[in-house]
Design an enzyme around this catalytic site. Structure first.
Site, PDB file in Angstrom:
ATOM      1  N   HIS A 334      28.179  38.434  16.245  1.00 20.03           N
ATOM      2  CA  HIS A 334      28.345  39.853  16.518  1.00 20.03           C
ATOM      3  C   HIS A 334      29.363  40.490  15.581  1.00 20.03           C
ATOM      4  O   HIS A 334      30.370  39.887  15.223  1.00 20.03           O
ATOM      5  CB  HIS A 334      28.846  39.985  17.967  1.00 20.03           C
ATOM      6  CG  HIS A 334      28.890  41.378  18.499  1.00 20.03           C
ATOM      7  ND1 HIS A 334      27.866  42.282  18.334  1.00 20.03           N
ATOM      8  CD2 HIS A 334      29.831  42.021  19.215  1.00 20.03           C
ATOM      9  CE1 HIS A 334      28.179  43.402  18.931  1.00 20.03           C
ATOM     10  NE2 HIS A 334      29.379  43.281  19.460  1.00 20.03           N
ATOM     11  N   TYR A 349      36.760  28.656  28.107  1.00 26.31           N
ATOM     12  CA  TYR A 349      35.759  29.678  27.787  1.00 26.31           C
ATOM     13  C   TYR A 349      34.531  29.022  27.172  1.00 26.31           C
ATOM     14  O   TYR A 349      34.635  28.213  26.242  1.00 26.31           O
ATOM     15  CB  TYR A 349      36.369  30.699  26.834  1.00 26.31           C
ATOM     16  CG  TYR A 349      35.419  31.788  26.401  1.00 26.31           C
ATOM     17  CD1 TYR A 349      34.757  32.574  27.339  1.00 26.31           C
ATOM     18  CD2 TYR A 349      35.187  32.034  25.049  1.00 26.31           C
ATOM     19  CE1 TYR A 349      33.891  33.576  26.942  1.00 26.31           C
ATOM     20  CE2 TYR A 349      34.332  33.043  24.642  1.00 26.31           C
ATOM     21  CZ  TYR A 349      33.683  33.807  25.601  1.00 26.31           C
ATOM     22  OH  TYR A 349      32.815  34.793  25.204  1.00 26.31           O
ATOM     23  N   HIS A 370      32.267  37.618  14.580  1.00 31.16           N
ATOM     24  CA  HIS A 370      32.720  36.551  15.473  1.00 31.16           C
ATOM     25  C   HIS A 370      31.548  36.075  16.318  1.00 31.16           C
ATOM     26  O   HIS A 370      30.468  36.656  16.295  1.00 31.16           O
ATOM     27  CB  HIS A 370      33.875  37.025  16.359  1.00 31.16           C
ATOM     28  CG  HIS A 370      33.558  38.253  17.158  1.00 31.16           C
ATOM     29  ND1 HIS A 370      33.560  39.519  16.622  1.00 31.16           N
ATOM     30  CD2 HIS A 370      33.220  38.416  18.468  1.00 31.16           C
ATOM     31  CE1 HIS A 370      33.267  40.415  17.565  1.00 31.16           C
ATOM     32  NE2 HIS A 370      33.040  39.756  18.697  1.00 31.16           N
TER      33      HIS A 370
END
Length: 437
Positions: A334, A349, A370
């Site tokens: 993205h 995460y 990222h």
């Protein structure tokens, strides 16, 4: 009596009085010629008097002494890493990741205000436009002092240690996996029982509110009835030396007075501090294919003047079921016209299980690419797609903003927590293109 009332709806009107002093609230008017029990009436306004009814927020306080009874404010230098100088460092477009920020050792006593450290931000508190991201790193309580922010709202995200917060309107206990919002101007003190760490999103433009649900309908995401506000409580102890700390135009000032600010016996209005348990968030997700945009995880937002664009969104990535078919399930690679600051409250995460640790953070600036690291990409590309729980035992969050955030000197240099090897997590990704399959 319960310590909390349920907020039920943002903009709703509430009233509360300390049960030790019944009949403190006036009937039929806000400021009678003589208030009950010799109290003073004082209005706290969080919006312009002439703001539309749906945006007009204020609360009437009935207190032992008006807030104006204090000695002059003097500059205070205790929080030396609190900053609003966004020009002290060269701009840095790289992906940034911080290892967990250090909490004070037992040899050094640091309270909540002294432990405020600014990581990044944008805008100007004087023009009421912008935001700042801070971390708090503290280990001692504010016993005879209170703090208020003249510049904007604080959204506080504890990561380590429970915060016992005393406000003018009552008391709140806020633990990791809960959040609280202290609106602009409300005075509060933070008490802790040992090393404590967390994140703060400060907004200058307006106030946090619930996002519109659109096609989702009437229910979902953070439901209004799950937000709680404290009930009235006043400190009955005699205090002769009390300090009031103000954050004004990015700087700290302190004034002395001979009584506690926590002397509000009763109040009514719709401008209140509140807390929320993140485990009560109702997750919306895809049940067919594709990875949804992270906006479906928005808890609170501070809108800008551009429709659909936020000064700041508070977004979480809670435990949930993942069932998409024919889909790369983790977050997609993205580049974004928004700034994305992420923190981790607990767990690991799912898109970066290595290197991104609880108590640390990442910043992906506007248009900085990222996405999942090499390990996550390889695993998700080959995984058998079946219903599975995602982020079990984990709570990551994101402060997202339409503003381009500048990192402070403390954030980039002084804290010595910036991970210089962060970029390496993508370097093992390979070019697998084949012209003919």
């Amino acid at each position: 009596m319960s310590q909390y009332k349920y907020l039920c709806g943002f903009g709703s009107h509430f009233s509360s009085e300390d049960e030790r002093c019944p009949n403190s609230l006036p009937v039929g008017q806000n400021s009678p010629q003589q208030c009950a029990h010799g109290l003073y009436a004082e209005q706290l306004s969080g919006s312009a008097f002439t703001a539309p009814r749906t945006e007009n927020v204020r609360t009437w306080l009935y207190r032992k002494l008006p807030s104006a009874v204090h000695k002059p404010f003097q500059a205070l230098k205790t929080a030396k890493y609190l900053s609003h100088n966004w020009d002290e460092q060269q701009p840095n477009p790289n992906q940034l990741r911080w290892k967990p920020f250090d909490v004070p050792t037992t040899q050094q006593q640091v309270n909540f205000v002294e432990g405020l450290h600014t990581v990044c931000g944008a805008g100007d508190a004087r023009t009421r436009h912008g935001l700042a991201v801070h971390v708090y790193l503290c280990n001692s309580s504010m016993d005879t002092a209170a703090f208020y922010n003249s510049d904007g709202d604080f959204l506080i995200v504890p990561q380590q240690g429970v915060l016992d917060i005393v406000t003018e309107l009552g008391r709140m206990s806020v633990a990791p996996n809960e959040i609280c919002v202290i609106p602009q101007g409300i005075r509060f003190a933070v008490k802790v029982e040992g090393p404590s760490r967390g994140y703060i999103l400060e907004v200058y433009d307006g106030h946090f509110c619930l996002p519109d649900l659109g096609p989702i309908g009437a229910n979902g995401l953070a439901n209004p009835r799950d937000f709680q506000t404290p009930v009235a409580w006043f400190d009955a102890a005699e205090v002769k030396n009390f300090q009031v700390i103000s954050k004004f135009q990015g700087s700290l000032f302190a004034a002395q007075q001979d009584h506690s600010v926590f002397d509000v016996v009763a109040w009514h209005g719709n401008y209140v501090p509140y807390k929320y348990d993140l485990s009560k968030f109702m997750v919306i997700n895809s049940v067919s294919f594709d990875h949804c945009d992270p906006s479906i995880f928005t808890v609170l937002t501070c809108p800008s003047l551009r429709p659909g664009t936020a000064i700041a969104d508070f977004v979480i990535f809670p435990p949930r079921w993942s069932v998409q078919e024919h889909t790369f399930r983790p977050p997609y690679y993205h580049r974004n016209c928004m700034s994305e600051f992420m923190g981790l409250i607990l767990g690991r995460y799912e898109a970066k299980e290595d290197g991104f640790a609880a108590g640390g953070a990442t910043l992906h600036s506007i248009m900085t690419p990222h996405g999942p690291d090499f390990k996550c990409f390889e695993g998700a590309s080959k995984a058998q797609l079946k219903p599975e729980r995602v982020a079990e035992g984990t709570q990551a969050f994101m402060f997202e903003s339409s503003l381009s955030l500048a990192v402070t000197k403390w954030g980039e240099q002084t804290c010595q927590k910036l991970d210089a090897a962060y970029y390496e997590c993508w370097q093992a990704l390979q070019n697998k293109f084949k012209l003919h399959n």
